[in-house]
Design an enzyme around this catalytic site. Sequence first.
Site, PDB file in Angstrom:
ATOM      1  N   ASP A 306       0.835  -1.204   0.000  1.00 46.64           N
ATOM      2  CA  ASP A 306       0.000   0.000   0.000  1.00 46.64           C
ATOM      3  C   ASP A 306       0.873   1.258   0.000  1.00 46.64           C
ATOM      4  OD1 ASP A 306      -1.373  -2.275   0.967  1.00 46.64           O
ATOM      5  OD2 ASP A 306      -2.876  -1.063   1.989  1.00 46.64           O
ATOM      6  N   GLU A 430      -6.485 -10.305  -5.211  1.00 43.34           N
ATOM      7  CA  GLU A 430      -6.365 -11.424  -4.273  1.00 43.34           C
ATOM      8  C   GLU A 430      -7.466 -12.470  -4.432  1.00 43.34           C
ATOM      9  OE1 GLU A 430      -5.878  -9.960  -0.298  1.00 43.34           O
ATOM     10  OE2 GLU A 430      -3.866  -9.218  -0.717  1.00 43.34           O
TER      11      GLU A 430
HETATM   12  C1  BGC Z   1      -5.912  -5.885  -0.277  1.00 44.49           C
HETATM   13  C2  BGC Z   1      -4.406  -5.756  -0.383  1.00 44.49           C
HETATM   14  C3  BGC Z   1      -3.919  -4.718   0.620  1.00 44.49           C
HETATM   15  C4  BGC Z   1      -4.411  -5.040   2.007  1.00 44.49           C
HETATM   16  C5  BGC Z   1      -4.044  -3.988   3.028  1.00 44.49           C
HETATM   17  C6  BGC Z   1      -6.303  -6.177   1.145  1.00 44.49           C
HETATM   18  O1  BGC Z   1      -7.691  -6.193   1.241  1.00 44.49           O
HETATM   19  O2  BGC Z   1      -6.377  -6.910  -1.116  1.00 44.49           O
HETATM   20  O3  BGC Z   1      -4.048  -5.367  -1.682  1.00 44.49           O
HETATM   21  O4  BGC Z   1      -2.540  -4.640   0.592  1.00 44.49           O
HETATM   22  O5  BGC Z   1      -5.815  -5.150   1.985  1.00 44.49           O
HETATM   23  O6  BGC Z   1      -4.615  -2.769   2.732  1.00 44.49           O
END
Ligand code: BGC
Length: 670
Positions: A306, A430
């Site tokens: 992030d 994801e």
């Molecule tokens: C996202 C990730 C992110 C993480 C922390 C997750 O829901 O899929 O990309 O790094 O949250 O914000």
Amino acid sequence: MNKEFQLTLDDVGSNGNQNIETLFALANGFLGVRASLPIAEEGCNAGSFVNGFYETSDITYGENAYGYAKQHQTMVKLFDFRTIELKINDCDKFTLSSRQMNLDMGKGVLQEKYVYTTSLNQEVQIEIESFASHKNRSVYAQKWRIMPLNFSGTIGVNKQAVHIQPNKVREDDPRKKESSAALQIDEEKVQTKNSGQILYYRFDDYQSEKLVEIGEEISFVQCYEMSKTPLSSIKIDYEVMKEAQQTIFQDFWSISDIELEGNVQLQKGIRFNLFHLFSSAGRDGKTNFSAKGLTGEGYEGHYFWDTEMYLLPFFIFTQPEIAKSLLQYRRNILPKAKERASELGYKGALFTWRTINGEETSAYYPAGTAQLHINADIAYAFELYEKVTGDTKFLSSAKDVLYETARFWLDYGFYSKRGFELHEVTGPDEYTALVNNNYYTNQMAKNNLYYAVKLANQYQEYVEEAVDWKKAADAMFVGYDEEKKLTKQDDSFLEKEKWHFEQTPKEKYPLLLHYHPMKIYKYQVLKQADVLLAHMLFPRGVEQEKRDFDYYEPLTTHDSSLSKAIYGVVASRIGYEKKAYDFFKESAIMDLEDTHENANHGIHAANMGGCWLGLIYGFAGLRVEGEEIVFHNHLPKEFTSLKFRYLHKGNVQEVVLTQDEKTNGDFGSS
Ligand code: BGC
């Protein structure tokens, strides 16, 4: 008082206590304090945090395997600095009758006013002014005024920092996590049991019992100090520190403010987002920016990609010193990244997916360690920093990060007749895991390799190795479906069955809380921008981007808060003005309106950075082309103008976009 910089309860969608605690939280990159009620109520979640102050505990796996993350790292919830014990005559039970809060974002100071009533209808007013000092980051300061409104009587006050005891609850939502830990507390320091961390503290406790007439008041100032090194004995002057706070915030806004005319609520949302970005960023090179900042315990205070992909553009362009310290953190944990690569059987360095101390703490490797793109994300941010700031000195001290990540890619990938391939990786989306040739990952790795080659040639080191890096980058395979004329998210994505959106009721979102990964991974369904994030960084021409947008956006649930802002940027660039506006709007108000219904866990920091991207990369079309920063006016018709500043190689530049000047051409600064 400039109203546009004031955040009040009227600006906030949900008035639940835990939401308010997050939204009005104060932080200075080192410490953060949730804005809890002065008299605790059921369902409150008071507390404070120190960036990078964490406890570890063993991860227990039902079925362990080689190389799995070994330890939890959890940002510790520290003291409640806000609760007061109050007694009016013999009464210590109160009902909250009114509450006013005013976060002066322009000055970095929170003002609150409460009226509490006893069962005998005695009303007492409490006023608190507080700030997390940016001048002396170990200090959180408060000024209290307590006055009887309709009685004269004895008022007893006991105001001390209270340590919040751990409260173990089983959590099935992976985005939350218990953050309290049993601490060893003595007179001047607290110590974690397992990670052996020490925090020194000094608190101004206050106690009094006085007969107070109507019209009189009890007032006192408290400074709470916490530090990772022993505290100095210098006395703190509240007013002097408050002055300094205002100057620091003025300086911040003089560069980082964005004026968007045409919608007062969105303007407020933008400033709110920028305020929290400035508040929670680590400044010491040893800490970073956790996914929820210093405002809540969601994601256990972990640092993710992030920072590099969502937050650093804002800092690089407007607060380069902060950007440098966030990057310095990565340089500092490089030895851990090298150990991790070696543990996994690869050369070079592999940065961990979730971490505080540099070690991997993601227990679910398919959506954790497998997100190898974090290596290239970090490389990308170093490159952007160098291009925009011109700070080659810092890069020359950190270039190992680029060489070691390049070494990793070369060893991880392999040559086939199609080119250089990267298998068994997870991209940003994801909801699709362990795939071959994720488009985003391959493009980013290619960029990582080229940048390492550039540095190696510039500094005349590892030039032979750099030949191999360049060869791999030149040969990097990127998937494309010639028939459909679509960019392939990965080798298999387009072959999968599409998710049955029409059979998925609203309450089944976010999918990750309702379906097993074996269901989610089998379908074409995205949690967040993936191919389109790559297009934002490496444009492929409007026609291609439109086709990919039309294909992937309807398959995207936006279950991740990192999604909409990016689709918004691309929508701006391909002329989907309505969508650009809608996505931007959602990212501007996500936490204010609590649209993800979990602002109680802490802010969505990446989305806040995404809001800046929506404005500057999206509406203003910023692109970095060689030595030049280029813009294009995509301002949606809902806004009359957009004005912002940025720093290019140390020089302040100002950009103003209006509807009148909407042309098709690029313009820029070099
Ligand atoms: C996202 C990730 C992110 C993480 C922390 C997750 O829901 O899929 O990309 O790094 O949250 O914000």
